[in-house]
Design a protein around this motif. Structure first.
Motif, PDB file in Angstrom:
ATOM      1  N   CYS A 255       9.641  14.430  13.375  1.00  0.00           N
ATOM      2  CA  CYS A 255      10.385  15.065  12.282  1.00  0.00           C
ATOM      3  C   CYS A 255      11.179  14.013  11.503  1.00  0.00           C
ATOM      4  N   ALA A 257      13.861  14.841   9.207  1.00  0.00           N
ATOM      5  CA  ALA A 257      14.691  15.865   8.556  1.00  0.00           C
ATOM      6  C   ALA A 257      15.528  15.299   7.415  1.00  0.00           C
ATOM      7  N   PRO A 271      20.886  19.556  10.918  1.00  0.00           N
ATOM      8  CA  PRO A 271      20.170  18.412  10.367  1.00  0.00           C
ATOM      9  C   PRO A 271      19.273  18.781   9.180  1.00  0.00           C
ATOM     10  N   LEU A 274      16.871  24.603   7.916  1.00  0.00           N
ATOM     11  CA  LEU A 274      16.467  25.668   8.843  1.00  0.00           C
ATOM     12  C   LEU A 274      17.468  25.837   9.975  1.00  0.00           C
ATOM     13  N   TYR A 296      16.703  15.020  16.784  1.00  0.00           N
ATOM     14  CA  TYR A 296      15.989  16.191  16.249  1.00  0.00           C
ATOM     15  C   TYR A 296      14.475  15.994  16.183  1.00  0.00           C
ATOM     16  N   ARG A 298      10.520  18.161  17.444  1.00  0.00           N
ATOM     17  CA  ARG A 298       9.952  18.807  18.635  1.00  0.00           C
ATOM     18  C   ARG A 298      10.018  17.852  19.821  1.00  0.00           C
ATOM     19  N   CYS A 304      14.270  22.885  17.996  1.00  0.00           N
ATOM     20  CA  CYS A 304      13.175  22.346  17.183  1.00  0.00           C
ATOM     21  C   CYS A 304      11.806  22.618  17.806  1.00  0.00           C
ATOM     22  N   CYS A 307       8.992  24.192  15.765  1.00  0.00           N
ATOM     23  CA  CYS A 307       9.054  23.928  14.327  1.00  0.00           C
ATOM     24  C   CYS A 307       7.916  23.020  13.855  1.00  0.00           C
ATOM     25  N   CYS A 311      10.035  21.010   5.845  1.00  0.00           N
ATOM     26  CA  CYS A 311      11.280  20.272   5.589  1.00  0.00           C
ATOM     27  C   CYS A 311      11.486  19.157   6.612  1.00  0.00           C
ATOM     28  N   GLY A 312      10.805  19.214   7.745  1.00  0.00           N
ATOM     29  CA  GLY A 312      10.902  18.115   8.700  1.00  0.00           C
ATOM     30  C   GLY A 312       9.678  17.223   8.690  1.00  0.00           C
ATOM     31  N   TYR A 313       8.512  17.836   8.454  1.00  0.00           N
ATOM     32  CA  TYR A 313       7.276  17.094   8.681  1.00  0.00           C
ATOM     33  C   TYR A 313       6.550  16.680   7.407  1.00  0.00           C
TER      34      TYR A 313
HETATM   35  S1  SF4 Z   1      12.088  19.956  13.844  1.00  0.00           S
HETATM   36 FE1  SF4 Z   1      12.417  21.539  12.257  1.00  0.00          FE
HETATM   37  S2  SF4 Z   1      14.358  22.546  12.840  1.00  0.00           S
HETATM   38 FE2  SF4 Z   1      14.279  20.577  13.921  1.00  0.00          FE
HETATM   39  S3  SF4 Z   1      15.326  19.144  12.602  1.00  0.00           S
HETATM   40 FE3  SF4 Z   1      13.147  18.982  12.122  1.00  0.00          FE
HETATM   41  S4  SF4 Z   1      12.861  20.399  10.406  1.00  0.00           S
HETATM   42 FE4  SF4 Z   1      14.825  20.927  11.332  1.00  0.00          FE
END
Ligand code: SF4
Ligand code: SF4
Length: 335
Positions: A255, A257, A271, A274, A296, A298, A304, A307, A311-313
């Motif tokens: 991620c 973020a 972060p 979401l 932060y 997965r 996380c 997720c 917005c993270g990936y």
């Molecule tokens: S994995 Fe998802 S919920 Fe966690 S910081 Fe990244 S975008 Fe945000």
């Protein structure tokens, strides 16, 4: 020059500038939430559970401009809540367009048709209409009958007036490859929207429906199946090819973020938009410098774990694209 191409070139130039300046963390998209109030109460929403005193708050036009200028993101996604409830939303959008930001105004479309007169078509402005499925599925997702028809009517009218119209569709456990294909075919081929964004529903802790969030395994399965047979190339999807590979499980990413920061009536959310973990930052600089970003993603943070959200990936996918000539060529020729 087509608008997606104009945007791709502007974003690529921005990325190169960050690299040349040696900036380590920089925003691609600012997720701007000028209010949390909404005129719907969708089952999968994690935004409208704030207390009344927060729901009543609004960002001012100047606060929105300051946030955009402070972080410098080339793209601004205005979300919420329902942004069209904000009485100065057209002024906010106009001020950001004037500063040559690519603005996406997210809406559930209930108020869109009657507010169209307040906005002007521009290469820098696009509507992003929430459409989670065809009529029955979308109305079920937003927990109110008749909203799909309103959205379709508003999309047609906005296109007739020369606006750029994109959509955002979030998929949940009730969806499968067939329902995903049905809505994307309809938006792409029948409504002919300019671009479509897709997302697996994020497991908001406070969403009323906790049973229907997609896990990682199921997300990969349904997108792999939905994209099969050339569909992925046929649709005008507003994502990098590598992020779509990620949704299908062909690649995995960490991620990033910090690439899509979120600013709202409560400040800079850590972060990401979401998930809120700890105190809001008072400035973008404080957000970037004082957040422990390594916590932060997965496998790193329990919230996380399911997720796969853009917005993270998506930022990770965009940065990986910039590191590969092959991926840059693939992204340049994607729709
Ligand atoms: S994995 Fe998802 S919920 Fe966690 S910081 Fe990244 S975008 Fe945000
Ligand atoms: S339209 Fe958006 S903000 Fe409003 S309740 Fe539904 S998901 Fe939440």
């Amino acid at each position: 020059m087509s608008i997606p191409l104009r945007q791709k070139i502007a974003v690529a130039a921005y990325l190169v500038r960050q690299r040349l300046r040696g900036v380590e963390k920089f925003p691609l998209v600012l997720q701007l939430e000028p209010l949390y109030q909404c005129n719907l109460a969708c089952a999968g929403c994690g935004k409208i559970q704030h207390p009344d005193d927060v729901l009543k708050q609004r960002l001012t036009v100047q606060q929105c401009i300051d946030a955009v200028e402070e972080c410098g993101a080339p793209i601004v996604s205005i979300a919420g809540g329902e942004p069209l409830i904000h009485s100065q939303i057209h002024e906010i959008a106009a001020a950001l367009v004037e500063r040559k930001r690519f603005v996406y105004l997210c809406t559930n479309a209930i108020m869109m048709r009657r507010k169209l007169d307040l906005f002007r078509p521009s290469p820098y402005f696009a509507w992003s209409v929430h459409v989670d499925g065809l009529r029955e599925r979308h109305d079920e997702s937003v927990c109110r009958t008749g909203i799909f028809d309103k959205a379709v009517e508003a999309i047609r009218e906005a296109k007739r007036r020369g606006f750029r119209v994109t959509t955002n569709s979030t998929f949940f456990g009730q969806d499968d490859a067939r329902s995903i294909r049905a809505v994307l075919d309809f938006l792409n081929d029948e409504l002919k929207v300019d671009m479509m964004q897709i997302a697996p529903g994020f497991a908001y802790e406070r969403a009323p429906d906790q049973e229907h969030f997609l896990g990682v395994k199921r997300t990969r399965e349904i997108f792999r199946e939905a994209f099969a047979g050339g569909k992925r190339k046929h649709w005008r999807l507003n994502h990098s090819p590598l992020y779509l590979d990620f949704l299908e499980g062909k690649v995995d990413f960490a991620c990033t973020a910090w690439g899509i920061p979120s600013y709202s009536v409560l400040g800079w959310q850590r972060p990401c938009y979401l998930m809120s973990d700890g105190a809001y930052a008072k400035s973008y600089r404080e957000l970037i410098e004082e957040t422990d970003w390594d916590r932060y993603g997965r496998g790193r943070h329990p919230k996380c774990d399911n997720c796969m959200a853009h917005c993270g990936y998506e930022p990770t996918a965009v940065l990986a694209t910039m590191n590969s000539v092959k991926e840059m060529v693939r992204a340049a020729f994607a729709k």
